[in-house]
Design an enzyme around this catalytic site. Structure first.
Site, mmCIF file in Angstrom:
data_model
loop_
_atom_site.group_PDB
_atom_site.id
_atom_site.type_symbol
_atom_site.label_atom_id
_atom_site.label_comp_id
_atom_site.label_asym_id
_atom_site.label_seq_id
_atom_site.Cartn_x
_atom_site.Cartn_y
_atom_site.Cartn_z
ATOM 1 N N LYS A 85 27.727 -2.448 15.584
ATOM 2 C CA LYS A 85 26.271 -2.602 15.491
ATOM 3 C C LYS A 85 25.928 -4.035 15.075
ATOM 4 O O LYS A 85 26.799 -4.768 14.568
ATOM 5 C CB LYS A 85 25.723 -1.612 14.457
ATOM 6 N N TYR A 138 10.489 -29.995 1.684
ATOM 7 C CA TYR A 138 9.193 -29.338 1.528
ATOM 8 C C TYR A 138 8.892 -29.019 0.075
ATOM 9 O O TYR A 138 9.782 -28.635 -0.680
ATOM 10 C CB TYR A 138 9.167 -28.032 2.331
HETATM 11 C C1 LIG Z 1 27.691 0.582 9.224
HETATM 12 C C2 LIG Z 1 28.356 1.902 9.114
HETATM 13 C C3 LIG Z 1 29.776 1.983 9.014
HETATM 14 C C4 LIG Z 1 30.671 0.771 8.851
HETATM 15 O O1 LIG Z 1 30.838 0.465 7.488
HETATM 16 P P1 LIG Z 1 31.810 -0.702 7.015
HETATM 17 O O2 LIG Z 1 31.661 -0.705 5.536
HETATM 18 O O3 LIG Z 1 31.314 -1.949 7.646
HETATM 19 O O4 LIG Z 1 33.188 -0.353 7.471
HETATM 20 C C5 LIG Z 1 30.346 3.238 9.062
HETATM 21 N N1 LIG Z 1 29.590 4.359 9.167
HETATM 22 C C6 LIG Z 1 28.242 4.308 9.211
HETATM 23 C C7 LIG Z 1 27.470 5.577 9.301
HETATM 24 C C8 LIG Z 1 27.579 3.086 9.180
HETATM 25 O O5 LIG Z 1 26.248 3.043 9.207
#
Ligand SMILES: *Cc1c(COP(=O)(O)O)cnc(C)c1O
Length: 368
Positions: A38, A264
């Site tokens: 993701k 700034y």
């Molecule tokens: C983002 C996510 C993961 C991954 O977690 P990590 O700590 O990056 O390994 C796993 N399961 C769900 C449901 C997530 O939202």
């Protein structure tokens, strides 16, 4: 890797392979590994990372939203893709691209059954998400009977997996809470499976869960941050390699006199003659304004240069008074040694946030 001539994010695919193999070494042979890609694979570039992992024979992918899955399909990803947080408005698109939704509430279940029927689907794979304590998304154990009732009433969908998510798997002070979550998941799946004629895939662990709770690996584990080189623990970090290096260059060097101000709102005042370097990277590239005024730093010719003044949209200024450097020199924002985790700690953030903040206008360069 070459010297940067502009701001770039270099991705080391060999390091990705190393992390993949390290995570695999923590699993039984039968346990599947799902890569969480993701948010552009935590900023690295979802298509390239997913295709590379697909070649390494990863078992599964997950994204947060439907459009992220669509991009992966368009890039040639053929493995199953779990969509962790889909919305009903995208269900037809999800089905068109054969993306498998997480079903996290009765509302979502109702809408997805309608969409699957409308699209004349049979046994369309879905994943039932249970809330075991994170209180973010998911059904409660008490809803099991009603889910099963709805499932039995239709052939349009079929449960491919049952899963849950841990709230504090990286925090060993929360061991008893996490163990309760694992027990709660076990109790749910026992009830659930008794009522089905088949056994879905069971999964609960993220990266820290994989490392800290081997007893909770079930049939599959989900890793995001670990694949990108961070383990939420210095002991685990030793075995992982950060895959992303964020580099930029010095655009211009100024010498400002005692009493002059910089940037700034004149947030920095020189208390002595100060040499500053202006870099083409700002908050629109992922360097939060929080890093301004001495909190964050970059590395120039192996020396630490603090960010001074306010972070601008497209630029930061750093103090190079004590650093030998020239316009055009390469600058490291983070790499394997000066990690994103360490830099993010200066603003009490975490590697996840800094990595995913690197904006899409920063060019990605992939190394095999
Ligand atoms: C983002 C996510 C993961 C991954 O977690 P990590 O700590 O990056 O390994 C796993 N399961 C769900 C449901 C997530 O939202």
């Amino acid at each position: 890797m070459s010297k940067a001539q502009e701001t770039i994010l270099e991705i080391d695919l060999k390091a990705l392979k190393h992390n993949f193999e390290f995570i695999k070494s923590k699993l039984n042979n039968e346990t599947k590994l799902l890569a969480v890609v993701k948010a552009f694979a935590y900023g690295s570039g979802a298509e390239e990372v997913a295709l590379y992992l697909q070649n390494l024979k990863i078992d599964y992918f997950a994204v947060a939203y439907v459009y992220e899955g669509v991009s992966l399909r368009k890039a040639g990803v053929t493995l199953p893709i779990l969509v962790l947080h889909p919305q009903p408005s995208n269900f037809n698109l999800a089905i068109e691209y054969h993306l498998e939704p997480s079903i996290y509430s009765t509302r979502i279940l109702d809408y997805f059954i309608i969409a699957a029927k409308e699209n004349k689907q049979n046994n369309y794979p879905v994943h039932i998400k249970f809330n075991t304590g994170l209180n973010r998304l998911g059904f409660l154990e008490t809803e099991t009977a009603s889910i099963l009732k709805q499932l039995k009433a239709t052939h349009a969908i079929k449960v491919k997996s049952l899963f849950s998510h841990l709230a504090a798997s990286e925090d060993l002070n929360e061991r008893s809470f996490t163990k309760n979550q694992i027990d709660a998941f076990k109790s749910i799946i026992k009830k659930f499976i008794k009522q089905l004629e088949y056994t879905p895939i069971l999964h609960q662990c993220n990266t820290s869960g994989i490392m800290n709770y081997p007893e909770a690996h079930f049939d599959m584990v989900r890793s995001g941050i670990g694949l990108y080189g961070f383990g939420n623990n210095p002991e685990i970090d030793k075995h992982l390699k950060p895959i992303a290096t964020l580099k930029t260059v010095i655009s211009q060097i100024h010498t400002i006199k005692k009493g002059e101000t910089l940037g700034y709102n004149r947030a920095f005042t020189a208390i002595k003659e100060t040499k500053t370097a202006t870099l083409p990277i700002g908050h629109a590239d992922g360097i939060s304004r929080q890093f301004g005024n001495g909190k964050g730093y970059v590395i120039i010719n192996s020396k630490t240069a603090p960010i001074i003044g306010n972070v601008c949209m497209d630029m930061i200024m750093v103090d190079v008074t004590l650093i030998k450097c020239n316009e055009g020199d390469e600058v490291i924002v983070f790499d394997k040694e000066h990690t994103a985790e360490n830099l993010s700690e200066t603003i009490r953030s975490i590697s996840y946030e800094l990595l995913t903040a690197v904006s899409q206008r920063v060019k990605r360069v992939f190394y095999r």
